[in-house]
Motif scaffolding. Structure first.
Motif, PDB file in Angstrom:
ATOM      1  N   GLY A  48       1.831 -17.479 -15.894  1.00 32.46           N
ATOM      2  CA  GLY A  48       2.485 -16.197 -16.068  1.00 32.46           C
ATOM      3  C   GLY A  48       1.839 -15.151 -15.178  1.00 32.46           C
ATOM      4  O   GLY A  48       1.283 -15.450 -14.136  1.00 32.46           O
ATOM      5  N   VAL A  49       1.885 -13.915 -15.634  1.00 33.01           N
ATOM      6  CA  VAL A  49       1.370 -12.799 -14.862  1.00 33.01           C
ATOM      7  C   VAL A  49       0.107 -12.276 -15.540  1.00 33.01           C
ATOM      8  O   VAL A  49       0.125 -11.924 -16.717  1.00 33.01           O
ATOM      9  CB  VAL A  49       2.430 -11.679 -14.762  1.00 33.01           C
ATOM     10  N   SER A  50      -0.988 -12.208 -14.796  1.00 30.74           N
ATOM     11  CA  SER A  50      -2.261 -11.735 -15.354  1.00 30.74           C
ATOM     12  C   SER A  50      -2.333 -10.213 -15.295  1.00 30.74           C
ATOM     13  O   SER A  50      -1.512  -9.556 -14.644  1.00 30.74           O
ATOM     14  CB  SER A  50      -3.420 -12.338 -14.573  1.00 30.74           C
ATOM     15  N   GLU A  51      -3.348  -9.661 -15.958  1.00 29.92           N
ATOM     16  CA  GLU A  51      -3.576  -8.210 -15.928  1.00 29.92           C
ATOM     17  C   GLU A  51      -3.823  -7.758 -14.488  1.00 29.92           C
ATOM     18  O   GLU A  51      -3.345  -6.710 -14.083  1.00 29.92           O
ATOM     19  CB  GLU A  51      -4.789  -7.842 -16.796  1.00 29.92           C
ATOM     20  N   ALA A  52      -4.587  -8.559 -13.739  1.00 26.95           N
ATOM     21  CA  ALA A  52      -4.872  -8.210 -12.336  1.00 26.95           C
ATOM     22  C   ALA A  52      -3.581  -8.159 -11.520  1.00 26.95           C
ATOM     23  O   ALA A  52      -3.418  -7.275 -10.672  1.00 26.95           O
ATOM     24  CB  ALA A  52      -5.844  -9.214 -11.735  1.00 26.95           C
ATOM     25  N   ASP A  53      -2.668  -9.104 -11.794  1.00 26.24           N
ATOM     26  CA  ASP A  53      -1.373  -9.091 -11.104  1.00 26.24           C
ATOM     27  C   ASP A  53      -0.590  -7.820 -11.431  1.00 26.24           C
ATOM     28  O   ASP A  53       0.010  -7.206 -10.553  1.00 26.24           O
ATOM     29  CB  ASP A  53      -0.527 -10.305 -11.499  1.00 26.24           C
ATOM     30  N   ILE A  54      -0.610  -7.437 -12.697  1.00 28.07           N
ATOM     31  CA  ILE A  54       0.116  -6.232 -13.121  1.00 28.07           C
ATOM     32  C   ILE A  54      -0.495  -5.002 -12.472  1.00 28.07           C
ATOM     33  O   ILE A  54       0.224  -4.114 -12.002  1.00 28.07           O
ATOM     34  CB  ILE A  54       0.148  -6.120 -14.657  1.00 28.07           C
ATOM     35  N   LEU A  55      -1.827  -4.934 -12.417  1.00 29.61           N
ATOM     36  CA  LEU A  55      -2.485  -3.806 -11.755  1.00 29.61           C
ATOM     37  C   LEU A  55      -2.091  -3.750 -10.285  1.00 29.61           C
ATOM     38  O   LEU A  55      -1.840  -2.673  -9.737  1.00 29.61           O
ATOM     39  CB  LEU A  55      -4.004  -3.925 -11.883  1.00 29.61           C
ATOM     40  N   GLN A  56      -2.015  -4.906  -9.663  1.00 30.69           N
ATOM     41  CA  GLN A  56      -1.620  -4.978  -8.257  1.00 30.69           C
ATOM     42  C   GLN A  56      -0.177  -4.494  -8.081  1.00 30.69           C
ATOM     43  O   GLN A  56       0.132  -3.745  -7.155  1.00 30.69           O
ATOM     44  CB  GLN A  56      -1.773  -6.414  -7.770  1.00 30.69           C
ATOM     45  N   ILE A  57       0.697  -4.910  -8.983  1.00 29.41           N
ATOM     46  CA  ILE A  57       2.106  -4.491  -8.930  1.00 29.41           C
ATOM     47  C   ILE A  57       2.208  -2.979  -9.069  1.00 29.41           C
ATOM     48  O   ILE A  57       2.909  -2.316  -8.295  1.00 29.41           O
ATOM     49  CB  ILE A  57       2.923  -5.189 -10.047  1.00 29.41           C
ATOM     50  N   LEU A  58       1.500  -2.421 -10.054  1.00 32.31           N
ATOM     51  CA  LEU A  58       1.559  -0.978 -10.283  1.00 32.31           C
ATOM     52  C   LEU A  58       0.998  -0.209  -9.092  1.00 32.31           C
ATOM     53  O   LEU A  58       1.556   0.808  -8.680  1.00 32.31           O
ATOM     54  CB  LEU A  58       0.812  -0.610 -11.565  1.00 32.31           C
ATOM     55  N   GLY A  59      -0.105  -0.700  -8.530  1.00 36.15           N
ATOM     56  CA  GLY A  59      -0.680  -0.056  -7.357  1.00 36.15           C
ATOM     57  C   GLY A  59       0.284  -0.052  -6.189  1.00 36.15           C
ATOM     58  O   GLY A  59       0.425   0.948  -5.468  1.00 36.15           O
ATOM     59  N   LYS A  60       0.978  -1.176  -6.007  1.00 35.78           N
ATOM     60  CA  LYS A  60       1.953  -1.289  -4.930  1.00 35.78           C
ATOM     61  C   LYS A  60       3.120  -0.317  -5.159  1.00 35.78           C
ATOM     62  O   LYS A  60       3.600   0.319  -4.218  1.00 35.78           O
ATOM     63  CB  LYS A  60       2.464  -2.726  -4.852  1.00 35.78           C
ATOM     64  N   GLU A  87       7.823   9.778 -10.715  1.00 38.26           N
ATOM     65  CA  GLU A  87       7.654   8.349 -11.004  1.00 38.26           C
ATOM     66  C   GLU A  87       6.198   7.928 -10.818  1.00 38.26           C
ATOM     67  O   GLU A  87       5.675   7.142 -11.602  1.00 38.26           O
ATOM     68  CB  GLU A  87       8.567   7.498 -10.102  1.00 38.26           C
ATOM     69  N   ILE A  88       5.538   8.458  -9.788  1.00 41.51           N
ATOM     70  CA  ILE A  88       4.127   8.150  -9.559  1.00 41.51           C
ATOM     71  C   ILE A  88       3.300   8.549 -10.770  1.00 41.51           C
ATOM     72  O   ILE A  88       2.438   7.793 -11.238  1.00 41.51           O
ATOM     73  CB  ILE A  88       3.600   8.862  -8.288  1.00 41.51           C
ATOM     74  N   THR A  89       3.562   9.732 -11.308  1.00 44.67           N
ATOM     75  CA  THR A  89       2.826  10.223 -12.477  1.00 44.67           C
ATOM     76  C   THR A  89       2.991   9.273 -13.662  1.00 44.67           C
ATOM     77  O   THR A  89       2.015   8.960 -14.355  1.00 44.67           O
ATOM     78  CB  THR A  89       3.322  11.637 -12.866  1.00 44.67           C
ATOM     79  N   ILE A  90       4.199   8.815 -13.884  1.00 49.66           N
ATOM     80  CA  ILE A  90       4.465   7.901 -15.002  1.00 49.66           C
ATOM     81  C   ILE A  90       3.770   6.562 -14.776  1.00 49.66           C
ATOM     82  O   ILE A  90       3.126   6.021 -15.681  1.00 49.66           O
ATOM     83  CB  ILE A  90       5.989   7.710 -15.194  1.00 49.66           C
ATOM     84  N   ILE A  91       3.854   6.020 -13.580  1.00 45.08           N
ATOM     85  CA  ILE A  91       3.225   4.726 -13.280  1.00 45.08           C
ATOM     86  C   ILE A  91       1.716   4.824 -13.432  1.00 45.08           C
ATOM     87  O   ILE A  91       1.075   3.926 -13.985  1.00 45.08           O
ATOM     88  CB  ILE A  91       3.611   4.240 -11.865  1.00 45.08           C
ATOM     89  N   GLU A  92       1.129   5.922 -12.952  1.00 47.24           N
ATOM     90  CA  GLU A  92      -0.326   6.081 -13.012  1.00 47.24           C
ATOM     91  C   GLU A  92      -0.856   6.144 -14.433  1.00 47.24           C
ATOM     92  O   GLU A  92      -2.035   5.879 -14.657  1.00 47.24           O
ATOM     93  CB  GLU A  92      -0.767   7.299 -12.208  1.00 47.24           C
ATOM     94  N   GLU A  93      -0.017   6.475 -15.392  1.00 46.58           N
ATOM     95  CA  GLU A  93      -0.441   6.485 -16.793  1.00 46.58           C
ATOM     96  C   GLU A  93      -0.867   5.086 -17.251  1.00 46.58           C
ATOM     97  O   GLU A  93      -1.657   4.943 -18.170  1.00 46.58           O
ATOM     98  CB  GLU A  93       0.689   6.970 -17.701  1.00 46.58           C
ATOM     99  N   TYR A  94      -0.332   4.057 -16.604  1.00 42.76           N
ATOM    100  CA  TYR A  94      -0.605   2.685 -17.007  1.00 42.76           C
ATOM    101  C   TYR A  94      -1.689   2.029 -16.143  1.00 42.76           C
ATOM    102  O   TYR A  94      -2.058   0.894 -16.383  1.00 42.76           O
ATOM    103  CB  TYR A  94       0.689   1.864 -16.974  1.00 42.76           C
TER     104      TYR A  94
END
Length: 152
Positions: A48-60, A87-94
């Motif tokens: 599946g998708v790891s936390e590191a993958d999700i962080l990478q997705i959000l950063g991208k 949208e950046i502000t909302i994404i950065e919350e996570y």
């Protein structure tokens, strides 16, 4: 609580409070995570998708929106640039808290010491250590030149 759970809870809260912009941004995050999950299905060792993958997705996603906002501003489309920044502000919350410049410098020094890097040829190893420890918390575009300066 993991990031995916936070995003899903935020999605539910946005639906209840009828926050249209927040809801659409959180749906985009979910869609990006699911896209990565589908892409990983072909790999047998993937779980599946790891936390590191999700962080990478959000950063991208943040980087894409920063670039879009810059392009919209240059084109005189300020309302679209504002939407991207929202949208950046909302994404950065996570995303976890970003490291300060001082903290980045300390992390770079620590990674150089840890890898025993002595020349510019060792830059890849240093960046690998930084990426494994600070994904989502550090701007690697800014850290790269710093590593290069320290190793030259």
């Amino acid at each position: 609580m993991d990031i995916r759970t936070k995003v899903n809870e935020g999605l539910k809260a946005a639906m209840k409070s009828k926050e249209v912009e927040r809801l659409s941004t959180l749906r985009l995050i979910n869609a990006a995570i699911k896209d990565r999950e589908i892409a990983n299905r072909g790999d047998e060792e993937s779980e599946g998708v790891s936390e590191a993958d999700i962080l990478q997705i959000l950063g991208k996603m943040v980087k894409q929106r920063q670039e879009s906002a810059r392009v919209y501003e240059e084109g005189g489309r300020l309302e679209l640039a504002e939407r991207e920044r929202a949208e950046i502000t909302i994404i950065e919350e996570y995303l976890p808290r970003q490291l300060t410049e001082e903290e980045v410098e300390k992390a770079v020094d620590k990674a150089i010491a840890e890898t025993g890097a002595s020349s510019i040829r060792d830059m890849g190893r240093v960046m690998g250590v930084l990426k494994s420890k600070y994904t989502g918390r550090m701007d690697f575009g800014a850290a790269g030149p710093l590593v290069k300066d320290r190793l030259s």
